[in-house]
Design an enzyme around this catalytic site. Structure first.
Site, PDB file in Angstrom:
ATOM      1  N   GLY A 193      -0.341  -5.516   2.795  1.00 14.38           N
ATOM      2  CA  GLY A 193       0.607  -4.573   3.389  1.00 14.38           C
ATOM      3  C   GLY A 193       0.419  -4.423   4.887  1.00 14.38           C
ATOM      4  O   GLY A 193       0.386  -5.387   5.635  1.00 14.38           O
ATOM      5  N   GLY A 194       0.301  -3.175   5.330  1.00 16.43           N
ATOM      6  CA  GLY A 194       0.170  -2.908   6.760  1.00 16.43           C
ATOM      7  C   GLY A 194      -1.054  -3.551   7.372  1.00 16.43           C
ATOM      8  O   GLY A 194      -1.094  -3.795   8.585  1.00 16.43           O
ATOM      9  N   GLY A 225      12.343 -36.693  25.557  1.00 10.11           N
ATOM     10  CA  GLY A 225      12.400 -35.246  25.786  1.00 10.11           C
ATOM     11  C   GLY A 225      11.015 -34.657  25.875  1.00 10.11           C
ATOM     12  O   GLY A 225      10.788 -33.653  26.568  1.00 10.11           O
ATOM     13  N   ALA A 226      10.063 -35.276  25.184  1.00 17.16           N
ATOM     14  CA  ALA A 226       8.696 -34.742  25.189  1.00 17.16           C
ATOM     15  C   ALA A 226       8.089 -34.816  26.592  1.00 17.16           C
ATOM     16  O   ALA A 226       7.246 -33.993  26.955  1.00 17.16           O
ATOM     17  CB  ALA A 226       7.834 -35.499  24.181  1.00 17.16           C
TER      18      ALA A 226
HETATM   19  C1  HXC Z   1      -5.611   3.779  -2.053  1.00 20.55           C
HETATM   20  C2  HXC Z   1      -6.848   1.920  -2.561  1.00 20.55           C
HETATM   21  C3  HXC Z   1      -5.861   1.072  -2.028  1.00 20.55           C
HETATM   22  C4  HXC Z   1      -4.686   1.688  -1.474  1.00 20.55           C
HETATM   23  C5  HXC Z   1      -7.456  -0.165  -2.716  1.00 20.55           C
HETATM   24  N1  HXC Z   1      -7.813   1.103  -2.986  1.00 20.55           N
HETATM   25  N2  HXC Z   1      -6.258  -0.210  -2.139  1.00 20.55           N
HETATM   26  N3  HXC Z   1      -6.721   3.251  -2.566  1.00 20.55           N
HETATM   27  N4  HXC Z   1      -4.606   3.031  -1.515  1.00 20.55           N
HETATM   28  N5  HXC Z   1      -3.719   0.961  -0.933  1.00 20.55           N
HETATM   29  C6  HXC Z   1      -9.075   1.564  -3.588  1.00 20.55           C
HETATM   30  C7  HXC Z   1      -9.184   1.247  -5.059  1.00 20.55           C
HETATM   31  O1  HXC Z   1      -8.588   2.278  -5.803  1.00 20.55           O
HETATM   32  C8  HXC Z   1     -10.684   1.186  -5.236  1.00 20.55           C
HETATM   33  O2  HXC Z   1     -11.179   2.520  -5.293  1.00 20.55           O
HETATM   34  C9  HXC Z   1     -11.165   0.597  -3.937  1.00 20.55           C
HETATM   35  O3  HXC Z   1     -10.114   0.840  -2.985  1.00 20.55           O
HETATM   36  C10 HXC Z   1     -11.426  -0.880  -4.013  1.00 20.55           C
HETATM   37  O4  HXC Z   1     -10.281  -1.525  -4.533  1.00 20.55           O
HETATM   38  P1  HXC Z   1     -10.360  -2.639  -5.673  1.00 20.55           P
HETATM   39  O5  HXC Z   1      -8.978  -2.860  -6.174  1.00 20.55           O
HETATM   40  O6  HXC Z   1     -11.400  -2.246  -6.668  1.00 20.55           O
HETATM   41  O7  HXC Z   1     -10.890  -3.887  -4.868  1.00 20.55           O
HETATM   42  P2  HXC Z   1     -10.483  -5.443  -5.000  1.00 20.55           P
HETATM   43  O8  HXC Z   1     -10.471  -5.822  -6.447  1.00 20.55           O
HETATM   44  O9  HXC Z   1     -11.403  -6.156  -4.087  1.00 20.55           O
HETATM   45  O10 HXC Z   1      -8.978  -5.560  -4.472  1.00 20.55           O
HETATM   46  C11 HXC Z   1      -8.684  -5.221  -3.153  1.00 20.55           C
HETATM   47  C12 HXC Z   1      -7.150  -5.224  -2.975  1.00 20.55           C
HETATM   48  C13 HXC Z   1      -6.504  -4.314  -4.055  1.00 20.55           C
HETATM   49  C14 HXC Z   1      -6.593  -6.663  -3.082  1.00 20.55           C
HETATM   50  C15 HXC Z   1      -6.862  -4.731  -1.555  1.00 20.55           C
HETATM   51  O11 HXC Z   1      -7.194  -3.054  -4.083  1.00 20.55           O
HETATM   52  C16 HXC Z   1      -5.057  -4.070  -3.830  1.00 20.55           C
HETATM   53  O12 HXC Z   1      -4.200  -4.894  -4.156  1.00 20.55           O
HETATM   54  N6  HXC Z   1      -4.741  -2.862  -3.327  1.00 20.55           N
HETATM   55  C17 HXC Z   1      -3.368  -2.423  -3.134  1.00 20.55           C
HETATM   56  C18 HXC Z   1      -2.701  -3.207  -2.056  1.00 20.55           C
HETATM   57  C19 HXC Z   1      -1.335  -2.691  -1.741  1.00 20.55           C
HETATM   58  O13 HXC Z   1      -0.360  -3.025  -2.433  1.00 20.55           O
HETATM   59  N7  HXC Z   1      -1.268  -1.769  -0.753  1.00 20.55           N
HETATM   60  C20 HXC Z   1      -0.062  -1.096  -0.326  1.00 20.55           C
HETATM   61  C21 HXC Z   1       0.684  -2.000   0.615  1.00 20.55           C
HETATM   62  S1  HXC Z   1       2.096  -1.267   1.256  1.00 20.55           S
HETATM   63  P3  HXC Z   1     -12.530   2.894  -6.045  1.00 20.55           P
HETATM   64  O14 HXC Z   1     -12.546   4.383  -6.028  1.00 20.55           O
HETATM   65  O15 HXC Z   1     -12.413   2.325  -7.416  1.00 20.55           O
HETATM   66  O16 HXC Z   1     -13.636   2.298  -5.241  1.00 20.55           O
HETATM   67  C22 HXC Z   1       1.768  -1.053   2.890  1.00 20.55           C
HETATM   68  C23 HXC Z   1       2.932  -0.542   3.698  1.00 20.55           C
HETATM   69  C24 HXC Z   1       2.882  -0.927   5.117  1.00 20.55           C
HETATM   70  O17 HXC Z   1       0.696  -1.236   3.346  1.00 20.55           O
HETATM   71  C25 HXC Z   1       4.204  -1.385   5.676  1.00 20.55           C
HETATM   72  C26 HXC Z   1       4.262  -2.891   5.868  1.00 20.55           C
HETATM   73  C27 HXC Z   1       5.438  -3.342   6.670  1.00 20.55           C
END
Ligand code: HXC
Length: 511
Positions: free
Chosen positions: A170-171, A405-406
């Site tokens: 994401g961000g 051109g290059a």
């Molecule tokens: C809150 C989060 C989180 C999130 C991870 N955690 N991502 N908490 N918000 N976005 C927390 C988990 O709950 C977990 O907490 C700890 O962080 C570790 O995460 P895991 O999943 O256990 O780790 P891992 O297996 O290594 O996976 C990492 C990861 C995955 C690939 C980043 O967590 C993931 O896919 N997260 C979500 C990604 C996502 O979709 N984010 C939103 C994007 S939208 P605990 O308590 O268990 O330790 C965005 C908008 C921006 O960003 C705009 C863009 C233009």
């Protein structure tokens, strides 16, 4: 008073613990350092000044008001020095809510971004985070918007470097994408807009994190990342090296470091670098390393579009950007990927006042449907545009082929280069002899003797630097062994170059 001091120390210790010992141990087990350990490695020893260590999130949804409030809220921010020069830094703490961005976490980052712009100093973001904090909803999205906007405002004003050191989504990939450089760590860092689980749900595609967004993907296929390193330590030490090459901002000019390499050093081995057979490759990096100070070259995007080489070096202790066709890969041809890669590099150099030295050995643009369908016209135009708009000192050396051109595109006199030299082995023409003769003497194709004579005639006339030199398109034909000296003198003469352009809001580069 003692009590108060002890309490402060207690709060500091708690903040430094991030998500707790267990999560720190898990981080180390994955081969990753913590957010603070990374900052310690990046900055000069003892120079880090931390801000906002006690900031906490204010979320009350999804039980967040009942759970832990970890001081610092998942990002360590502040400033310090790299070899004595000020650098701002934020480092995401994966042990706290996966480094995800809350409203307050965003405010910590934007404070540092604003300070970096005000102080005109580089900013380094260390990413190990899962994007917007899901529990905070639009507050987190808004926070990202604030970070993105500042990325754009800072672009071209201060260097922005992103180091990806964990799974980022994401961000935490979009903000890096708007910075100047992205570096990754092999096997522990990933970049994707959405992770493998979401991919599976939406497209039913099964893919590993590595195949979706690992360092190999982004340094060889997507070109999202500019380089990758074996581990956190190597990556951060290399960032220190990169920062040493970069100006602090767009006004200060390039840094100058002491150099023991004399500018008028000659290298006789360069006289035999070009093979007798014009179709035989040679390694352009050998020339780069022999010409620049102490053979010190920081390559950007080394494993992507390797038919063009880009990177930073120094001449007389001052940074230069190097762009060079690489005859070892696809004969150094310009294709869409190489054009895009070099265009972005040229624009970075121009934005920050870094002179560009271009080494040319290019047989032309790559023909074919794959290239045309892939937008070669538009991507090639990017490089042409980038060189033509550049106002920094431009020094060009044609070592061998400069065809079609290059020739124009690769920092020719016509697009605005200041000093253009050619080696005696240079061949400057619309195309190679064989192709040219087959087109303009098509009627003679059935007669090998005639064709051989025509080819010789074409080679004698055009396959040298002198037709271009006679017109002043080449300022001098130089001895290969004196290349360093001639470049150093040209750059010294160009040091105070000023080039005027008519006012405009901004250009409209073909994106
Ligand atoms: C809150 C989060 C989180 C999130 C991870 N955690 N991502 N908490 N918000 N976005 C927390 C988990 O709950 C977990 O907490 C700890 O962080 C570790 O995460 P895991 O999943 O256990 O780790 P891992 O297996 O290594 O996976 C990492 C990861 C995955 C690939 C980043 O967590 C993931 O896919 N997260 C979500 C990604 C996502 O979709 N984010 C939103 C994007 S939208 P605990 O308590 O268990 O330790 C965005 C908008 C921006 O960003 C705009 C863009 C233009």
């Amino acid at each position: 008073m003692r009590d108060i001091i002890d309490k402060l120390e207690e709060r500091r210790v708690q903040a430094r613990c991030g998500g707790g010992e267990q999560r720190i141990a898990a981080q180390h087990k994955r081969g990753k350092l913590t957010a603070r350990e990374r900052i310690e490695l990046l900055l000069d020893a003892g120079s880090f000044e931390e801000f906002d260590m006690f900031v906490q999130h204010r979320c009350t949804d999804f039980g967040m008001d009942k759970g832990d409030k970890i001081p610092g809220d998942g990002v360590v921010t502040g400033w310090g020095t790299v070899n004595g020069r000020t650098v701002f830094v934020f480092s995401k703490d994966f042990t706290v809510f996966g480094g995800s961005l809350s409203e307050t976490h965003a405010q910590k980052i934007t404070k540092i971004q604003d300070m970096a712009v005000k102080m005109r100093a580089p900013i380094v973001g260390i990413f190990d985070a899962g994007g917007a904090r899901i529990q905070e909803g639009v507050a987190a999205l808004g926070g990202y918007g604030e970070v993105f906007r500042r990325n754009v405002i800072a672009s071209g004003v201060i260097p922005q470097i992103s180091v990806i050191m964990g799974p980022c989504a994401g961000g935490d990939v979009y903000s890096p994408a708007m910075t100047d450089f992205i570096f990754m760590v092999r096997d522990t860092s990933y970049m994707f807009v959405t992770g493998p689980d979401v991919v599976k749900t939406v497209t039913n595609e099964t893919v590993t994190a590595e195949d979706l967004g690992g360092a190999r993907v982004h340094t060889t296929k997507s070109s999202v990342a500019d380089g990758a390193y074996e581990n956190d330590v190597e990556a951060l030490l290399q960032m220190r090296r990169l920062i040493d090459f970069l100006p602090a901002n767009n006004l200060d000019g390039v840094p100058e470091w002491p150099s023991h390499d004399v500018p008028n050093r000659v290298d006789m081995s360069l006289d035999t670098l070009i093979p007798d057979n014009p179709n035989k490759p040679y390694d352009i990096k050998e020339l780069i390393l022999k010409v620049v100070d102490e053979g010190d070259f920081f390559e950007i995007q080394a494993t992507y579009a390797a038919n063009i080489v880009t990177g930073f070096a120094r001449v007389e202790g001052r940074t230069v950007g190097i762009v060079a066709n690489q005859p070892m890969v696809l004969a150094g041809v310009l294709d869409a990927d190489a054009s895009r890669k070099a265009a972005r590099f040229v624009r970075f150099c121009d934005a920050f006042g870094i002179p560009i030295v271009t080494f040319v050995d290019v047989p032309g643009f790559l023909p074919g449907t794959a290239q045309e369908y892939g937008g070669l016209i538009k991507h090639g135009a990017k490089l042409l545009f980038a060189y033509s708009e550049a106002t920094v000192p431009l020094v060009t050396i044609i070592t061998r082929k400069a065809f079609g051109g290059a020739y124009d595109v690769m920092a020719s006199k016509h697009t605005g280069a200041d000093v253009n030299y050619a080696w005696p082995s240079a061949q400057i023409a619309v195309m190679g002899a064989k192709g040219a003769v087959e087109i303009i003497f098509r009627a003679d194709l059935g007669d090998p003797e005639k064709i051989a004579a025509r080819t010789k005639e074409y080679e004698d006339r055009f396959m040298s630097p002198f037709v271009a030199a006679e017109r002043g398109y080449i300022d001098d034909v130089i001895m290969p062994h004196s290349t360093r000296k001639r470049i150093a003198r040209a750059l010294a003469m160009l040091r105070h170059k000023e080039a005027e352009r008519p006012w405009r809001k901004h250009d409209n580069i073909p994106l």
